[in-house]
Design an enzyme around this catalytic site. Structure first.
Site, mmCIF file in Angstrom:
data_model
loop_
_atom_site.group_PDB
_atom_site.id
_atom_site.type_symbol
_atom_site.label_atom_id
_atom_site.label_comp_id
_atom_site.label_asym_id
_atom_site.label_seq_id
_atom_site.Cartn_x
_atom_site.Cartn_y
_atom_site.Cartn_z
ATOM 1 N N VAL A 46 1.059 7.864 -2.923
ATOM 2 C CA VAL A 46 0.480 7.306 -1.701
ATOM 3 C C VAL A 46 0.915 5.852 -1.601
ATOM 4 C CG1 VAL A 46 -1.500 8.852 -1.700
ATOM 5 C CG2 VAL A 46 -1.684 6.659 -2.848
ATOM 6 N N SER A 47 1.215 5.425 -0.381
ATOM 7 C CA SER A 47 1.665 4.053 -0.177
ATOM 8 C C SER A 47 0.882 3.319 0.896
ATOM 9 C CB SER A 47 3.158 4.034 0.201
ATOM 10 O OG SER A 47 3.396 4.845 1.339
ATOM 11 N N THR A 48 -0.015 4.039 1.592
ATOM 12 C CA THR A 48 -0.833 3.410 2.626
ATOM 13 C C THR A 48 -2.273 3.855 2.482
ATOM 14 O OG1 THR A 48 -0.606 5.181 4.273
ATOM 15 C CG2 THR A 48 1.135 3.502 4.215
#
Length: 211
Positions: free
Chosen positions: A10-12
């Site tokens: 996950v990056s956001t």
């Protein structure tokens, strides 16, 4: 004993690891272990350079299945994704995607089947990078628009600095004339008159532009 490992990235704030796991289970996959990287960009950071990405390589053995929501979880850099999948296939790992239910492995030795498989891997990796680049471009455009809107909200940039404003207010308080103050401060008479009419407003405009 072989195992199925879900790799989630996950990056956001809008993405969650639990959602990727739930989505995989809803698709019928039995997951033995979850390995995840949180807040890591797939565009700038290779899988092998991520904290849990390194552990993933150590965990996977021949016959194991690596499960990902889609290839973009492995990365959004074309070269990195294609290299990673081919490396894992040579290691005997099966790569499966929840979306599209794709399977990539090194089982086939038929040249034509290999060519089709490799072309599909390349296409999916290229799509992942293209989507990332499009998203970044949209973000840049949004930031530029926001800055333009902010400048509109701030109004016209003042022609004076904090030091100049202080000089003008000091001279005015001493009874100096508008033309004299303008010459001393290097401002137009109109600017001096605006400051003289409402010094508090002049300070407020300057403060907004200074933030």
């Amino acid at each position: 004993m072989t195992q199925t490992i879900l790799y989630a990235r996950v990056s956001t704030a809008e993405q969650t690891i639990s959602h990727q796991k739930t989505q995989a289970e809803a698709a019928g996959y039995k997951i033995d272990q979850v390995v995840s990287d949180d807040g890591v960009s797939g565009f700038t950071t290779k899988l092998a350079d991520r904290p849990e990405g390194r552990r993933l390589f150590d965990l996977l053995r021949s016959g194991d299945t690596l499960l990902v929501r889609w290839v973009d979880r492995l990365g959004r850099n074309y070269q990195d994704v294609t290299d990673t999948i081919r490396l894992l296939m040579r290691k005997g790992v099966i790569i499966r995607t929840v979306i599209n239910n794709m399977t990539f492995d090194g089982a086939t030795t038929d040249p034509m089947q290999e060519a089709v498989r490799d072309a599909l891997i390349a296409f999916m990796a290229a799509t992942a990078q293209a989507q990332a680049e499009a998203t970044k471009e949209a973000q840049r455009a949004g930031i530029s628009a926001a800055k333009r809107d902010e400048r509109k909200y701030l109004g016209r940039k003042p022609s004076y600095s904090q030091g100049t404003l202080s000089l003008v207010t000091d001279l005015l308080s001493q009874g100096s004339g508008t033309s004299e103050v303008a010459r001393s401060a290097g401002l137009s008479r109109q600017a001096v008159l605006r400051i003289k009419a409402d010094p508090a407003a002049a300070q407020e405009v300057l403060s907004r532009w200074s933030n």
